[in-house]
Write a protein that holds these residues in place. Structure first.
Motif, mmCIF file in Angstrom:
data_model
loop_
_atom_site.group_PDB
_atom_site.id
_atom_site.type_symbol
_atom_site.label_atom_id
_atom_site.label_comp_id
_atom_site.label_asym_id
_atom_site.label_seq_id
_atom_site.Cartn_x
_atom_site.Cartn_y
_atom_site.Cartn_z
ATOM 1 N N SER A 139 -5.477 8.085 6.532
ATOM 2 C CA SER A 139 -6.137 8.397 5.263
ATOM 3 C C SER A 139 -5.079 8.702 4.218
ATOM 4 O O SER A 139 -3.902 8.886 4.559
ATOM 5 C CB SER A 139 -7.086 9.598 5.418
ATOM 6 O OG SER A 139 -6.358 10.753 5.802
ATOM 7 N N GLY A 140 -5.513 8.740 2.962
ATOM 8 C CA GLY A 140 -4.597 9.134 1.893
ATOM 9 C C GLY A 140 -4.083 8.000 1.034
ATOM 10 O O GLY A 140 -3.364 8.237 0.059
ATOM 11 N N GLY A 141 -4.437 6.765 1.384
ATOM 12 C CA GLY A 141 -3.994 5.656 0.560
ATOM 13 C C GLY A 141 -4.726 5.622 -0.773
ATOM 14 O O GLY A 141 -5.666 6.389 -1.011
ATOM 15 N N GLY A 142 -4.284 4.733 -1.651
ATOM 16 C CA GLY A 142 -4.930 4.610 -2.945
ATOM 17 C C GLY A 142 -4.075 3.858 -3.928
ATOM 18 O O GLY A 142 -3.097 3.211 -3.557
ATOM 19 N N LEU A 143 -4.473 3.951 -5.196
ATOM 20 C CA LEU A 143 -3.764 3.283 -6.292
ATOM 21 C C LEU A 143 -2.949 4.326 -7.046
ATOM 22 O O LEU A 143 -3.477 5.379 -7.422
ATOM 23 C CB LEU A 143 -4.776 2.619 -7.226
ATOM 24 C CG LEU A 143 -4.235 2.009 -8.511
ATOM 25 C CD1 LEU A 143 -3.293 0.854 -8.199
ATOM 26 C CD2 LEU A 143 -5.390 1.536 -9.396
ATOM 27 N N GLN A 149 -4.810 1.276 2.608
ATOM 28 C CA GLN A 149 -4.189 0.482 1.540
ATOM 29 C C GLN A 149 -3.451 1.383 0.552
ATOM 30 O O GLN A 149 -4.012 2.364 0.065
ATOM 31 C CB GLN A 149 -5.248 -0.328 0.794
ATOM 32 C CG GLN A 149 -4.726 -1.129 -0.384
ATOM 33 C CD GLN A 149 -3.869 -2.309 0.040
ATOM 34 O OE1 GLN A 149 -4.232 -3.056 0.939
ATOM 35 N NE2 GLN A 149 -2.727 -2.478 -0.623
ATOM 36 N N VAL A 150 -2.236 0.994 0.248
ATOM 37 C CA VAL A 150 -1.453 1.642 -0.808
ATOM 38 C C VAL A 150 -1.112 0.575 -1.842
ATOM 39 O O VAL A 150 -0.532 -0.454 -1.499
ATOM 40 C CB VAL A 150 -0.165 2.279 -0.252
ATOM 41 C CG1 VAL A 150 0.730 2.764 -1.396
ATOM 42 C CG2 VAL A 150 -0.506 3.432 0.680
ATOM 43 N N THR A 151 -1.493 0.834 -3.077
ATOM 44 C CA THR A 151 -1.214 -0.100 -4.161
ATOM 45 C C THR A 151 -0.456 0.635 -5.256
ATOM 46 O O THR A 151 -0.923 1.664 -5.754
ATOM 47 C CB THR A 151 -2.505 -0.695 -4.731
ATOM 48 O OG1 THR A 151 -3.234 -1.347 -3.682
ATOM 49 C CG2 THR A 151 -2.196 -1.722 -5.819
#
Length: 128
Positions: A7-11, A123-125
């Protein structure tokens, strides 16, 4: 059997920070070396960071050294990846993985084929 949930991914904008978490089920987390890998579209899954089962040693890919920090909390069965000074080239799906074969040794696996258990990824963006 170990189940891993990231958890913890993002834009985030370039230069920003994110902290990824990976929660592990089961009683064997403290006997597992833990690693973070990432995979960008059209590329192979690559090593990012790893921490020994005992937490005494860590290793990083050259591309993230000095910017990312891996840590673990055995009381919470969780491994973290603190990512600072993010760059657009850090954009990828990030996976955590567990290896139990290195338990009791000083090895810190950095090869994806050494890991037996994998999470689904987050996902990390990083936007420019």
């Amino acid at each position: 059997q170990v189940q891993l949930v990231e958890s913890g991914g993002g834009l985030v904008q370039a230069g920003g920070s994110l902290r990824l978490s990976c929660a592990a089920s089961g009683r064997t987390f403290s006997k597992s070396a833990m690693g973070w890998f990432r995979q960008a579209p059209g590329k192979e899954r690559e090593f990012v960071a790893a921490i020994r089962w005992s937490g005494g040693s860590t290793y990083y890919a050259d591309s993230v050294k000095g910017r990312f920090t891996i840590s673990r909390d055995n009381a919470k069965n969780t491994v973290y990846l603190q990512m600072n000074s993010l760059k657009p080239e850090d954009t990828a799906v990030y996976y955590c993985a567990a290896d139990q074969r290195s338990y009791g040794s000083s090895r810190v696996p950095q090869n994806k084929y050494e890991y037996d258990y994998w999470g689904q990824g987050t996902q990390v963006t990083v936007s420019s």
